[in-house]
Write a protein that holds these residues in place. Structure first.
Motif, PDB file in Angstrom:
ATOM      1  N   ASP A 197     -15.376 -11.531  -7.819  1.00 20.83           N
ATOM      2  CA  ASP A 197     -14.269 -12.181  -8.528  1.00 20.83           C
ATOM      3  C   ASP A 197     -14.601 -13.640  -8.840  1.00 20.83           C
ATOM      4  O   ASP A 197     -14.264 -14.149  -9.918  1.00 20.83           O
ATOM      5  N   TYR A 198     -15.268 -14.299  -7.900  1.00 16.12           N
ATOM      6  CA  TYR A 198     -15.646 -15.704  -8.093  1.00 16.12           C
ATOM      7  C   TYR A 198     -16.632 -15.835  -9.249  1.00 16.12           C
ATOM      8  O   TYR A 198     -16.468 -16.703 -10.119  1.00 16.12           O
ATOM      9  N   VAL A 199     -17.637 -14.981  -9.278  1.00 18.34           N
ATOM     10  CA  VAL A 199     -18.638 -15.036 -10.346  1.00 18.34           C
ATOM     11  C   VAL A 199     -17.992 -14.760 -11.694  1.00 18.34           C
ATOM     12  O   VAL A 199     -18.269 -15.454 -12.687  1.00 18.34           O
ATOM     13  N   ASP A 200     -17.120 -13.768 -11.764  1.00 16.92           N
ATOM     14  CA  ASP A 200     -16.433 -13.475 -13.028  1.00 16.92           C
ATOM     15  C   ASP A 200     -15.643 -14.688 -13.505  1.00 16.92           C
ATOM     16  O   ASP A 200     -15.690 -15.053 -14.687  1.00 16.92           O
ATOM     17  N   ALA A 201     -14.919 -15.318 -12.588  1.00 18.88           N
ATOM     18  CA  ALA A 201     -14.072 -16.453 -12.962  1.00 18.88           C
ATOM     19  C   ALA A 201     -14.900 -17.654 -13.400  1.00 18.88           C
ATOM     20  O   ALA A 201     -14.649 -18.250 -14.460  1.00 18.88           O
ATOM     21  N   VAL A 202     -15.889 -18.023 -12.608  1.00 22.40           N
ATOM     22  CA  VAL A 202     -16.659 -19.232 -12.912  1.00 22.40           C
ATOM     23  C   VAL A 202     -17.557 -19.016 -14.129  1.00 22.40           C
ATOM     24  O   VAL A 202     -17.764 -19.944 -14.926  1.00 22.40           O
ATOM     25  N   ASN A 203     -18.062 -17.816 -14.329  1.00 23.86           N
ATOM     26  CA  ASN A 203     -18.778 -17.517 -15.579  1.00 23.86           C
ATOM     27  C   ASN A 203     -17.878 -17.781 -16.781  1.00 23.86           C
ATOM     28  O   ASN A 203     -18.318 -18.341 -17.796  1.00 23.86           O
ATOM     29  N   ASN A 222      -6.932 -19.519 -10.738  1.00 24.35           N
ATOM     30  CA  ASN A 222      -7.536 -18.199 -10.926  1.00 24.35           C
ATOM     31  C   ASN A 222      -7.674 -17.424  -9.609  1.00 24.35           C
ATOM     32  O   ASN A 222      -8.646 -16.690  -9.407  1.00 24.35           O
ATOM     33  N   GLY A 223      -6.696 -17.601  -8.741  1.00 28.90           N
ATOM     34  CA  GLY A 223      -6.602 -16.759  -7.569  1.00 28.90           C
ATOM     35  C   GLY A 223      -7.317 -17.246  -6.323  1.00 28.90           C
ATOM     36  O   GLY A 223      -7.392 -16.530  -5.325  1.00 28.90           O
ATOM     37  N   PHE A 224      -7.846 -18.461  -6.361  1.00 29.67           N
ATOM     38  CA  PHE A 224      -8.541 -19.024  -5.206  1.00 29.67           C
ATOM     39  C   PHE A 224      -7.792 -20.253  -4.696  1.00 29.67           C
ATOM     40  O   PHE A 224      -7.023 -20.862  -5.437  1.00 29.67           O
ATOM     41  N   ASP A 225      -8.057 -20.608  -3.460  1.00 32.91           N
ATOM     42  CA  ASP A 225      -7.592 -21.887  -2.930  1.00 32.91           C
ATOM     43  C   ASP A 225      -8.695 -22.897  -3.229  1.00 32.91           C
ATOM     44  O   ASP A 225      -9.656 -23.030  -2.469  1.00 32.91           O
ATOM     45  N   LEU A 238     -11.826 -23.958  -0.780  1.00 31.21           N
ATOM     46  CA  LEU A 238     -13.170 -23.476  -1.108  1.00 31.21           C
ATOM     47  C   LEU A 238     -14.136 -24.647  -1.279  1.00 31.21           C
ATOM     48  O   LEU A 238     -15.259 -24.623  -0.774  1.00 31.21           O
ATOM     49  N   LEU A 239     -13.670 -25.685  -1.982  1.00 35.43           N
ATOM     50  CA  LEU A 239     -14.515 -26.870  -2.161  1.00 35.43           C
ATOM     51  C   LEU A 239     -14.865 -27.515  -0.832  1.00 35.43           C
ATOM     52  O   LEU A 239     -15.999 -27.958  -0.629  1.00 35.43           O
ATOM     53  N   MET A 296     -17.962 -27.957 -15.100  1.00 38.17           N
ATOM     54  CA  MET A 296     -17.917 -27.376 -13.763  1.00 38.17           C
ATOM     55  C   MET A 296     -18.846 -28.055 -12.763  1.00 38.17           C
ATOM     56  O   MET A 296     -19.258 -27.440 -11.773  1.00 38.17           O
ATOM     57  N   ASP A 297     -19.125 -29.341 -12.991  1.00 36.56           N
ATOM     58  CA  ASP A 297     -19.733 -30.158 -11.939  1.00 36.56           C
ATOM     59  C   ASP A 297     -18.791 -31.297 -11.543  1.00 36.56           C
ATOM     60  O   ASP A 297     -19.167 -32.186 -10.781  1.00 36.56           O
ATOM     61  N   ASP A 298     -17.563 -31.229 -12.043  1.00 32.85           N
ATOM     62  CA  ASP A 298     -16.512 -32.194 -11.688  1.00 32.85           C
ATOM     63  C   ASP A 298     -15.626 -31.534 -10.628  1.00 32.85           C
ATOM     64  O   ASP A 298     -14.949 -30.540 -10.914  1.00 32.85           O
ATOM     65  N   PRO A 299     -15.618 -32.066  -9.395  1.00 30.03           N
ATOM     66  CA  PRO A 299     -14.858 -31.417  -8.319  1.00 30.03           C
ATOM     67  C   PRO A 299     -13.387 -31.179  -8.657  1.00 30.03           C
ATOM     68  O   PRO A 299     -12.828 -30.146  -8.286  1.00 30.03           O
ATOM     69  N   GLU A 300     -12.777 -32.105  -9.376  1.00 30.64           N
ATOM     70  CA  GLU A 300     -11.363 -31.932  -9.731  1.00 30.64           C
ATOM     71  C   GLU A 300     -11.185 -30.774 -10.702  1.00 30.64           C
ATOM     72  O   GLU A 300     -10.247 -29.967 -10.566  1.00 30.64           O
ATOM     73  N   VAL A 301     -12.085 -30.675 -11.663  1.00 34.76           N
ATOM     74  CA  VAL A 301     -12.036 -29.567 -12.627  1.00 34.76           C
ATOM     75  C   VAL A 301     -12.250 -28.243 -11.903  1.00 34.76           C
ATOM     76  O   VAL A 301     -11.545 -27.256 -12.144  1.00 34.76           O
ATOM     77  N   ILE A 302     -13.236 -28.207 -11.010  1.00 36.09           N
ATOM     78  CA  ILE A 302     -13.537 -26.993 -10.250  1.00 36.09           C
ATOM     79  C   ILE A 302     -12.318 -26.552  -9.446  1.00 36.09           C
ATOM     80  O   ILE A 302     -11.898 -25.384  -9.505  1.00 36.09           O
ATOM     81  N   ALA A 303     -11.749 -27.474  -8.675  1.00 36.66           N
ATOM     82  CA  ALA A 303     -10.616 -27.132  -7.806  1.00 36.66           C
ATOM     83  C   ALA A 303      -9.419 -26.653  -8.615  1.00 36.66           C
ATOM     84  O   ALA A 303      -8.762 -25.662  -8.247  1.00 36.66           O
ATOM     85  N   THR A 304      -9.143 -27.333  -9.723  1.00 34.29           N
ATOM     86  CA  THR A 304      -8.001 -26.954 -10.563  1.00 34.29           C
ATOM     87  C   THR A 304      -8.201 -25.573 -11.159  1.00 34.29           C
ATOM     88  O   THR A 304      -7.292 -24.731 -11.137  1.00 34.29           O
ATOM     89  N   PHE A 305      -9.411 -25.328 -11.670  1.00 36.14           N
ATOM     90  CA  PHE A 305      -9.690 -24.016 -12.270  1.00 36.14           C
ATOM     91  C   PHE A 305      -9.588 -22.906 -11.234  1.00 36.14           C
ATOM     92  O   PHE A 305      -8.953 -21.872 -11.481  1.00 36.14           O
ATOM     93  N   LEU A 306     -10.217 -23.099 -10.080  1.00 36.67           N
ATOM     94  CA  LEU A 306     -10.199 -22.058  -9.055  1.00 36.67           C
ATOM     95  C   LEU A 306      -8.779 -21.757  -8.594  1.00 36.67           C
ATOM     96  O   LEU A 306      -8.403 -20.587  -8.424  1.00 36.67           O
ATOM     97  N   SER A 307      -7.974 -22.798  -8.401  1.00 37.10           N
ATOM     98  CA  SER A 307      -6.603 -22.603  -7.941  1.00 37.10           C
ATOM     99  C   SER A 307      -5.757 -21.859  -8.975  1.00 37.10           C
ATOM    100  O   SER A 307      -4.817 -21.145  -8.619  1.00 37.10           O
TER     101      SER A 307
END
Length: 203
Positions: free
Chosen positions: A115-121, A144-147, A151-152, A131-142
């Motif tokens: 699920d993580y690979v599908d989302a981040v792809n 899309n079904g992740f904490d 996770l970060l 997707m090397d900006d921690p804020e962007v990563i955290a916002t996107f993951l949250s």
């Protein structure tokens, strides 16, 4: 009745490779035809390049524009052949994938790697996020079904960092020099243009 042994296709993977994204989108039909299971092994493409002396095509063929143009032509053909209309070159490319690859190790540890690979792809190669900006990563993951924050935080754990390094070193030791690299048993295949050979090996 004797059951056939389960066939496994291993993919050496990093989000930084657009060809890895393209391959993954083309794999479901291949896996269905062959009855194989996909195993994703997160590695760091930069680490593979450093260890093997390899370079990205845009660097490697910088002085050979015809070769680079042909690489781009093959990519367009692959996209058209597999109807991958959602693909977009990330406007921030090249993206430093260290954090999201450590995130893949975390997801693998937590049983959510697919699920993580599908989302981040999707974030990298469809939505064009940085997707090397921690804020962007955290916002996107949250979203899309992740904490995202949790996770970060785990990407900074020594065991997570060590596992990504170990995966990368092991891939190099087996002969990998780039991504996407496939293994069918001990047989190695490199690149999206080897999928027909991969299918033959699985069959």
């Amino acid at each position: 009745m004797t059951q056939s042994p389960v066939k496994t296709l291993e993919l050496i993977f990093d989000f930084g490779s657009p060809n890895a994204y393209l391959c993954m989108k083309a794999l479901p039909e291949l896996l269905e035809r062959t009855g194989a299971d996909l195993v994703i092994t997160p590695c760091l493409l930069g680490g593979i390049f450093k260890a093997t002396g390899n370079k990205a095509p845009m660097v490697q063929y910088a002085d050979a524009p015809a070769k680079l143009a042909y690489e781009n032509l093959e990519m367009r053909r692959f996209i058209e052949r597999h109807s991958l209309s959602k693909f977009r070159v990330n406007p921030h490319f090249p993206v430093n994938t260290l954090t999201i690859m450590r995130g893949a190790i975390v997801a693998d540890d937590e049983g959510t790697l697919d699920d993580y690979v599908d989302a981040v792809n999707r974030a990298m190669w469809e939505e064009g996020l940085k997707m090397d900006d921690p804020e962007v990563i955290a916002t996107f993951l949250s979203a899309n079904g992740f904490d995202g924050a949790a996770l970060l935080a785990r990407t900074q754990e020594p065991d997570i960092k060590a596992k990504l390094i170990a995966n990368t070193e092991a891939a190099v030791a087996r002969g990998a020099f780039g991504i996407p690299t496939f293994f069918v048993g001990s047989e190695m295949f490199f690149g999206k243009d080897r999928l027909a050979q991969v299918e033959e090996a699985l069959a």
